[in-house]
Enzyme design. Sequence first.
Site, PDB file in Angstrom:
ATOM      1  N   ASP A   1      -8.149   3.083  -6.752  1.00 53.29           N
ATOM      2  CA  ASP A   1      -8.414   3.729  -8.042  1.00 53.29           C
ATOM      3  C   ASP A   1      -9.619   3.071  -8.713  1.00 53.29           C
ATOM      4  O   ASP A   1     -10.479   3.742  -9.294  1.00 53.29           O
ATOM      5  CB  ASP A   1      -7.168   3.603  -8.936  1.00 53.29           C
ATOM      6  CG  ASP A   1      -5.918   4.018  -8.189  1.00 53.29           C
ATOM      7  OD1 ASP A   1      -5.735   5.220  -7.987  1.00 53.29           O
ATOM      8  OD2 ASP A   1      -5.158   3.136  -7.748  1.00 53.29           O
TER       9      ASP A   1
ATOM     10  N   HIS B   1      -0.213   3.288  -9.900  1.00 55.35           N
ATOM     11  CA  HIS B   1      -1.009   4.069  -8.941  1.00 55.35           C
ATOM     12  C   HIS B   1      -0.383   5.462  -8.891  1.00 55.35           C
ATOM     13  O   HIS B   1       0.405   5.785  -8.005  1.00 55.35           O
ATOM     14  CB  HIS B   1      -0.971   3.402  -7.566  1.00 55.35           C
ATOM     15  CG  HIS B   1      -1.688   4.202  -6.515  1.00 55.35           C
ATOM     16  ND1 HIS B   1      -3.032   4.485  -6.569  1.00 55.35           N
ATOM     17  CD2 HIS B   1      -1.236   4.800  -5.385  1.00 55.35           C
ATOM     18  CE1 HIS B   1      -3.382   5.215  -5.524  1.00 55.35           C
ATOM     19  NE2 HIS B   1      -2.307   5.423  -4.797  1.00 55.35           N
TER      20      HIS B   1
ATOM     21  N   VAL C   1       0.842  -1.203   0.000  1.00 58.27           N
ATOM     22  CA  VAL C   1       0.000   0.000   0.000  1.00 58.27           C
ATOM     23  C   VAL C   1       0.880   1.257   0.000  1.00 58.27           C
ATOM     24  O   VAL C   1       0.568   2.254  -0.655  1.00 58.27           O
ATOM     25  CB  VAL C   1      -0.944  -0.011   1.229  1.00 58.27           C
ATOM     26  CG1 VAL C   1      -1.752   1.275   1.321  1.00 58.27           C
ATOM     27  CG2 VAL C   1      -1.886  -1.222   1.177  1.00 58.27           C
TER      28      VAL C   1
HETATM   29  P1  NAD Z   1       1.016   7.637   8.186  1.00 64.86           P
HETATM   30  O1  NAD Z   1       2.188   8.561   8.167  1.00 64.86           O
HETATM   31  O2  NAD Z   1      -0.206   8.022   8.951  1.00 64.86           O
HETATM   32  O3  NAD Z   1       1.478   6.227   8.740  1.00 64.86           O
HETATM   33  C1  NAD Z   1       2.606   5.578   8.281  1.00 64.86           C
HETATM   34  C2  NAD Z   1       3.165   4.800   9.441  1.00 64.86           C
HETATM   35  O4  NAD Z   1       4.222   3.992   8.937  1.00 64.86           O
HETATM   36  C3  NAD Z   1       3.756   5.675  10.542  1.00 64.86           C
HETATM   37  O5  NAD Z   1       3.145   5.333  11.779  1.00 64.86           O
HETATM   38  C4  NAD Z   1       5.238   5.339  10.521  1.00 64.86           C
HETATM   39  O6  NAD Z   1       5.828   5.347  11.824  1.00 64.86           O
HETATM   40  C5  NAD Z   1       5.201   3.936   9.936  1.00 64.86           C
HETATM   41  N1  NAD Z   1       6.470   3.497   9.338  1.00 64.86           N
HETATM   42  C6  NAD Z   1       7.396   4.232   8.686  1.00 64.86           C
HETATM   43  N2  NAD Z   1       8.442   3.465   8.333  1.00 64.86           N
HETATM   44  C7  NAD Z   1       8.148   2.209   8.716  1.00 64.86           C
HETATM   45  C8  NAD Z   1       8.832   0.981   8.662  1.00 64.86           C
HETATM   46  N3  NAD Z   1      10.046   0.891   8.098  1.00 64.86           N
HETATM   47  N4  NAD Z   1       8.240  -0.105   9.178  1.00 64.86           N
HETATM   48  C9  NAD Z   1       7.035  -0.036   9.772  1.00 64.86           C
HETATM   49  N5  NAD Z   1       6.341   1.107   9.902  1.00 64.86           N
HETATM   50  C10 NAD Z   1       6.894   2.212   9.362  1.00 64.86           C
HETATM   51  O7  NAD Z   1       0.678   7.295   6.651  1.00 64.86           O
HETATM   52  P2  NAD Z   1      -0.656   6.659   6.065  1.00 64.86           P
HETATM   53  O8  NAD Z   1      -1.589   7.748   5.741  1.00 64.86           O
HETATM   54  O9  NAD Z   1      -1.083   5.538   6.914  1.00 64.86           O
HETATM   55  O10 NAD Z   1      -0.090   6.151   4.652  1.00 64.86           O
HETATM   56  C11 NAD Z   1       0.849   5.109   4.572  1.00 64.86           C
HETATM   57  C12 NAD Z   1       1.329   4.935   3.129  1.00 64.86           C
HETATM   58  O11 NAD Z   1       0.244   4.487   2.303  1.00 64.86           O
HETATM   59  C13 NAD Z   1       1.834   6.224   2.488  1.00 64.86           C
HETATM   60  O12 NAD Z   1       2.982   5.930   1.712  1.00 64.86           O
HETATM   61  C14 NAD Z   1       0.683   6.631   1.581  1.00 64.86           C
HETATM   62  O13 NAD Z   1       1.105   7.457   0.525  1.00 64.86           O
HETATM   63  C15 NAD Z   1       0.221   5.279   1.103  1.00 64.86           C
HETATM   64  N6  NAD Z   1      -1.124   5.199   0.507  1.00 64.86           N
HETATM   65  C16 NAD Z   1      -1.291   4.378  -0.560  1.00 64.86           C
HETATM   66  C17 NAD Z   1      -2.529   4.232  -1.154  1.00 64.86           C
HETATM   67  C18 NAD Z   1      -2.742   3.336  -2.344  1.00 64.86           C
HETATM   68  O14 NAD Z   1      -3.835   3.366  -2.929  1.00 64.86           O
HETATM   69  N7  NAD Z   1      -1.788   2.528  -2.754  1.00 64.86           N
HETATM   70  C19 NAD Z   1      -3.611   4.943  -0.624  1.00 64.86           C
HETATM   71  C20 NAD Z   1      -3.426   5.773   0.475  1.00 64.86           C
HETATM   72  C21 NAD Z   1      -2.154   5.904   1.022  1.00 64.86           C
HETATM   73  C1  LMR Z   2      -4.299   8.025  -2.703  1.00 70.52           C
HETATM   74  O1  LMR Z   2      -4.435   7.684  -3.872  1.00 70.52           O
HETATM   75  O2  LMR Z   2      -5.214   8.581  -2.054  1.00 70.52           O
HETATM   76  C2  LMR Z   2      -2.995   7.719  -2.002  1.00 70.52           C
HETATM   77  O3  LMR Z   2      -2.095   7.114  -2.859  1.00 70.52           O
HETATM   78  C3  LMR Z   2      -2.421   8.893  -1.313  1.00 70.52           C
HETATM   79  C4  LMR Z   2      -1.840   9.885  -2.293  1.00 70.52           C
HETATM   80  O4  LMR Z   2      -0.681  10.280  -2.131  1.00 70.52           O
HETATM   81  O5  LMR Z   2      -2.546  10.281  -3.224  1.00 70.52           O
END
Ligand code: NAD
Ligand code: LMR
Length: 325
Positions: free
Chosen positions: A159, A187, A129
């Site tokens: 998406d 993505h 993710v």
């Molecule tokens: P967040 O900052 O709230 O949480 C991330 C957590 O990961 C933090 O608590 C941090 O301490 C922890 N972390 C950092 N490095 C780490 C490691 N090496 N091992 C374990 N934990 C670790 O962020 P979030 O909003 O929860 O988002 C997390 C990720 O998901 C981001 O990269 C965001 O862009 C991504 N994301 C992806 C999608 C998708 O559709 N693919 C959608 C939303 C968010």
């Molecule tokens: C999303 O699509 O909402 C996540 O990947 C977070 C972002 O950076 O857009």
Amino acid sequence: MKAPVRVAVTGAAGQIAYSLIFRVAHGDMLGPDQPVILQLLEIPPAMGALNGVVMELKDCAYPLVAGIVASDDPNVAFKDVDYAFLVGARPRGPGMERSDLLEANAKIFSVQGKALNDHASKDVKVLIVGNPANTNALITLKNAPNLNPKNITSMMRLDHNRAMSQIAEKAGSHTTKVEKVVVWGNHSATQYPDISYATVDGKAVKSVVDNDWYVDTFIPTVQQRGAAIIKARGASSAASAACSAVDHMRDWALGSNGKWVSMGVFAAGNPYGIDENIMYSFPITCENGQWKIVEGLEISEFSRDMMAKTEAELVGEREAIASLL
Ligand code: NAD
Ligand code: LMR
């Protein structure tokens, strides 16, 4: 009740995990007869916050939770896991592209790929993710040579769900009436949400919406939805990301019942002529715990151009992190 399965969530004190872990614990992923042992990973500075999450999990008194492990060591958190959500990574802020996170986050996935390789169940299902999700998934896969590449996937379901919702709203229908949407590629802002085969209420979406709306509104809205949420909320999507992660893993594990979904998968064998060494999103169906690319679709010239653009971006991302592969 079945025997418990082990589910790892990384970034377990973060905002996505705050929704995801509770959905999994409630049984939304694997059903109401499947107990889970939650194996939660964080970095040392966030272990205090993770302890708070564990306290809340206990306070929910979930019938399906058969154990909780909280650790800052991936070798402990991934021990014998059957399902792994790799969420932990930095999110982007306003004005950033997801690829801007490549340098900050890439190393996390080489370390965790190795730990999965050494400690997870050989049949583990992995969903990446953390962004940039597809290339982080490629890093994970290349660092886990003992795992089947088919067991490592990246999240495109958000998406896909966004595309379904836009179509339902435009057609005055409901997402349950929308079928055969595809999101191809990365993505990122180059992803290609494709309605060529999609239906709503049993009719071709292309006959229900006009082409200008499709090209000028629908595609950019889906491509830019993450940025729009960051702008509106001041933080990146969390509950919807967790919802999509549950959808992805549930359909993979329990089957998609013939429904098409979008998943980022290793493009082995050049499906649709796509470079075979990237994680690319395709139309997928799932059955008996396995995913399969929907084959034989006719690709228009417009689609071919869009698919090539997002493929080129993924090839560029792969080149940028070549040292980690
Ligand atoms: P967040 O900052 O709230 O949480 C991330 C957590 O990961 C933090 O608590 C941090 O301490 C922890 N972390 C950092 N490095 C780490 C490691 N090496 N091992 C374990 N934990 C670790 O962020 P979030 O909003 O929860 O988002 C997390 C990720 O998901 C981001 O990269 C965001 O862009 C991504 N994301 C992806 C999608 C998708 O559709 N693919 C959608 C939303 C968010
Ligand atoms: C999303 O699509 O909402 C996540 O990947 C977070 C972002 O950076 O857009």
